[in-house]
Design a protein around this motif. Structure first.
Motif: not given
Lengths: 361, 286
Positions: A343-345, A348-349, A351-355, A357, A359-361, B7, B10-11, B13, B15, B270, B273, B278
């Motif tokens: 999973g995400l470190r 990274e929560f 770092r990936f700012k768009f999380l 937002r 309105h993410v499409h 996951f 999620q983006p 990562g 890992n 990023n 976005e 996915k």
């Protein structure tokens, strides 16, 4: 993934058992008879047969002593009317005595032991001076002998072999500290200059004390970076040449400081010297790869992690061997689990700012 | 497996990326891609256009060639990553001038080559080759009022299929490199049409954002289908599960491949976005 973790644990287990066998064999070969550690295994001869237990070897005590409850439960009755006068820190006491036969390092020993309440002590039996004639005691080690001189293969206690000295404990702790660095990287995303640098810095900080250690590091890192930036960058040398020169300049500076103040001795600065040279090289490399601020950030996080490890290390160092070995085993399992975390470190929560937002499409 | 489902939204990562590389990108194939010069040869044999290699410098003895270099060239390490150690040169008399206007003497160029050969820009390897390569100019269609230097297009491929793309520009801070880690600016590209995504994604007002480079809203990447096809070809040639194909559109509007990256960065998420994971799942479901 879970299956692979299990496989990993199985492989580690097999390796550990093999190592243990090898260690036992080596210990067998190198064993010197007649040398006792501070703790040894003995076999008591009781009416119901042999009973093996750990005894403290104490050259400060005259007579051998055994826990009253234990002696009675083993059917060793005190001789009626026979008492011994024992001098203890609270004065002279009279204690009942019991005839005892036991085996230690393959020798048959007949003794008269006093009965005492030893429930508060680590071992329920103590072998005193009277029964130690002919033995040499090395108080820094433990479990050097086996009670019966049989030809059977004897497993050494790896914890006792390694963990009695401070150095041994630090060695057991090394992989524990290293796995903390790995966990921080894989789960939290905290990056450092490798696993080696923060671990070694932490060990030196523990050894020198946090404040003097930090002072030495501050000195070597500042001096090393200054050497690199002010002198070596102008000479335009290949990097390996710079690496050696940083070390030379640091040694020269440290000797000068030693000669002038005596605050740092060149010996205590050995590890800081090596680690700092490594750090200076890594930092200058990363200045080229990324930006200057990022390289400094990495240097800062390396030192912060080292401080954290030093704290964790000093905490562990004071614990019992059982705790240390539990931490050791736990760190192996934790590293295997973290290595399989996909999973995400934590970082990274961020770092990936768009999380964040909506309105993410 | 439950972890995959957990996951999914999620983006991607580090890992998970490293896991995919470990599992599906054999080390030998990764090495083959890192060796830029020989992989360039493989790409050319399969009809992919690349900047031309003028000269390869193997050791210090080849250094005498420096005086005979063409008027304009790019000097780069064979196994460098992240754009490290790459300098664009133009000869003006005795001096070599980079795009920022710094003048290098012959001696300084030789020193840079020496550092490349010593592996100073190539990670943890002890020696490397230096490549003297054709300097390529960008197409007029990619030049906007605030843009500097040479833009390139990064197409992120998963299982040989493009999944995400962006257009990258160097900035003053990035010293001529378009890599995002060096400070370059990225503009997300919509995969089906090659149009900028950030115009669709509404950026919150007042939030810090990359310079817009002055790209018009009507912009659509020229030769977009050809670029995607090229990315497919290159990633198939590499045999790697994850690839970042770096493409340029030169002054003659020819699609050329700079290099294929076996450990592509994740910042593209990023810029666009959106989650790579996915998009991986879309590919796997097909």
């Amino acid at each position: 993934m879970f299956k692979r973790t299990l496989w990993g644990i199985a492989v580690v287990f097999i390796v550990v058992v093999l190592l243990w066998l090898g260690l036992s064999w080596v210990a067998q070969v190198l064993r010197q008879p007649g040398i006792l550690g501070s703790y040894e295994r003995v076999i008591l001869h009781t009416p119901s047969g042999g009973f093996e237990l750990t005894a403290t070897v104490d050259t400060g005590a005259d007579l051998t002593s055994i826990d009253r409850e234990l002696a009675l439960s083993l059917g060793l009755a005190p001789e009626p009317g026979v008492t011994r006068r024992i001098i203890t820190e609270i004065g002279v006491v009279e204690r009942q005595a019991v005839r005892l036969r036991f085996q230690l390092d393959g020798r048959e020993i007949t003794s008269e032991a006093t009965l005492a309440d030893r429930t508060a002590f680590t071992n329920r039996m103590l072998v005193g001076k009277a029964d130690l004639s002919g033995f040499v005691v090395d108080s820094s080690r433990q479990f050097l002998t086996r009670p019966a001189d049989a030809g059977t293969f004897y497993f050494v206690d790896p914890g006792a072999l390694l963990g009695t000295s401070r150095l041994g404990r630090i060695i057991i702790m090394l992989p524990v500290l290293a796995s903390i660095v790995v966990l921080l990287r894989l789960l939290a995303g905290i990056r450092t200059y490798g696993v080696f640098a923060p671990t070694i810095i932490a060990i030196t900080l523990m050894d020198l004390g946090v404040l003097p250690g930090a002072a030495i590091y501050l000195f070597t890192v500042v001096a090393g970076m200054a050497t690199k930036v002010l002198i070596l960058n102008r000479l335009r040398l290949p990097r390996i040449a710079e690496f050696a020169l940083v070390m030379s300049v640091l040694v020269a500076l440290l000797s000068a400081v030693t000669a002038l103040s005596g605050f740092i001795s060149i010996q205590t600065a050995f590890f800081p010297l090596i680690v700092t040279t490594h750090l200076v090289e890594q930092t200058s490399r990363s200045v080229e790869e990324h930006t200057f601020s990022e390289a400094l950030l990495l240097l800062g996080s390396t030192i912060a992690v080292a401080l954290l490890l030093a704290g964790a290390g000093s905490l562990l160092l004071g614990q019992s061997l059982a705790v240390l070995w539990t931490a050791f085993a736990g760190s192996i399992v934790a590293t295997l689990v973290a290595g399989n975390y996909l999973g995400l470190r934590l970082s990274e929560f961020i770092r990936f700012k768009f999380l964040r937002r909506t309105h993410v499409h | 497996m439950f972890i995959d489902r957990f996951f999914r939204c999620q983006p991607l990562g580090l890992n998970y990326r490293n896991f995919v590389i470990r599992e599906q990108s054999p080390a030998g194939l990764l090495q083959r891609v890192r060796d830029k010069n020989s992989f360039k040869r493989i790409m050319r044999e399969h009809g992919v256009a690349t900047p031309e290699t003028y000269e390869l410098i193997h050791d210090f003895l080849d250094m005498s060639l420096v005086g005979a270099f063409p008027k304009e060239f790019v000097l780069k390490p064979n196994r460098g990553s992240g754009g490290k150690g790459i300098i664009l040169f133009e000869r003006q008399g005795d001096a070599f001038v980079n795009p920022a206007g710094d003048r290098y003497k012959l001696k300084a160029v030789e020193r840079h080559i020496r550092r490349i050969l010593d592996g100073d820009f190539s990670g943890h390897i002890a020696c490397d080759l230096a490549i003297i390569e054709e300097r390529v100019y960008p197409s007029e269609k990619l030049r906007f009022k605030d843009a500097l230097g040479m833009p390139d297009i990064r197409i992120f491929c998963f299982h040989f299929e493009p999944v995400m793309a962006m257009l990258r520009y160097p900035t003053r801070k990035s010293k001529g490199r378009s890599n995002l880690t060096a400070g370059g600016v990225g503009i997300g590209l919509e995969l089906s049409r090659g149009t900028p995504t950030y115009i669709h994604a509404k950026w919150a007002a007042g939030e810090p954002r990359p310079e817009t480079i002055g790209i018009p809203e009507s912009f659509a990447m020229p030769k977009w289908e050809e670029m995607k096809e090229t990315a497919r070809t290159c990633s198939r040639l590499s045999g790697l599960a994850l690839t970042g194909v770096d493409i340029i559109l030169d002054a003659a509007e020819q699609v050329r491949v700079l290099e294929v990256n076996g450990r592509p960065g994740l910042e593209i998420q990023n810029i666009n976005e959106d989650s790579l994971l996915k998009r991986f799942n879309h590919i796997l479901e097909q």
